[in-house]
Write a protein that holds these residues in place. Structure first.
Motif: not given
Length: 156
Positions: A15-18, A29-38, A43-50, A115-120
């Motif tokens: 989901l994050k890569r997509g 721009c390049h994917e490495d230059d696009v930040p994701l906010n917390n 939200a992605i973590g909640a979806i993947s965990g659920g 935990s994913y927010v902490v991880y990222e």
């Protein structure tokens, strides 16, 4: 539980890569230059965990019933995990395999999200990105992922 962690991390990264690829195309721009906010990371973590909790939940129900057998509240005895599955489906239908999933999801989604927010954020603070492939990168990724798993299991 192994299937849970494998499904969770795979789903999160997919989901994050997509999302990063889509945002990179939109901003040219390049994917490495696009930040994701917390919030997005959470939200992605909640979806993947659920999702991963929902996939492995029937195994958890069967395991719990097998472990709790023979008590006053659970007098039924089972011979094997297959016997538990068969009797559960016969008496309660397939819905019986998902009995109690709502409280579980109410616990899992926020815990995995945090935990994913902490991880990222840990990866970002350590200056790690997907474009680095050195030994130190792998070491810190293992440390960061270990912290993520510990937090996920701690808040289960």
């Amino acid at each position: 539980m192994f299937p849970y962690a494998a499904i969770d991390l795979t789903t999160f990264e997919y989901l994050k890569r997509g999302l990063l690829a889509r945002k990179a195309r939109l901003h040219h721009c390049h994917e490495d230059d696009v930040p994701l906010n917390n919030f997005t990371t959470g939200a992605i973590g909640a979806i993947s965990g659920g999702f991963s909790a929902s996939v492995v939940y029937p195994l958890n129900v069967l395991r719990t019933r097998l472990q709790a057998q023979g008590t006053i509240l659970h007098p039924a005895t089972y011979n094997s995990i297959g016997d538990v599955a068969r009797k559960t489906i016969q008496t309660e239908g397939f819905r019986g395999l998902y009995k109690g999933i709502t409280p579980n999801l109410m616990k899992v989604a926020p815990a995995v999200s945090i935990s994913y927010v902490v991880y990222e954020n840990s990866k970002r603070m350590l200056g790690l990105s997907h474009s680095l492939y050195g030994t130190s990168y792998r070491f810190w990724m293992e440390i960061t992922y270990g912290l993520h798993l510990w937090l996920t299991l701690f808040f289960r």
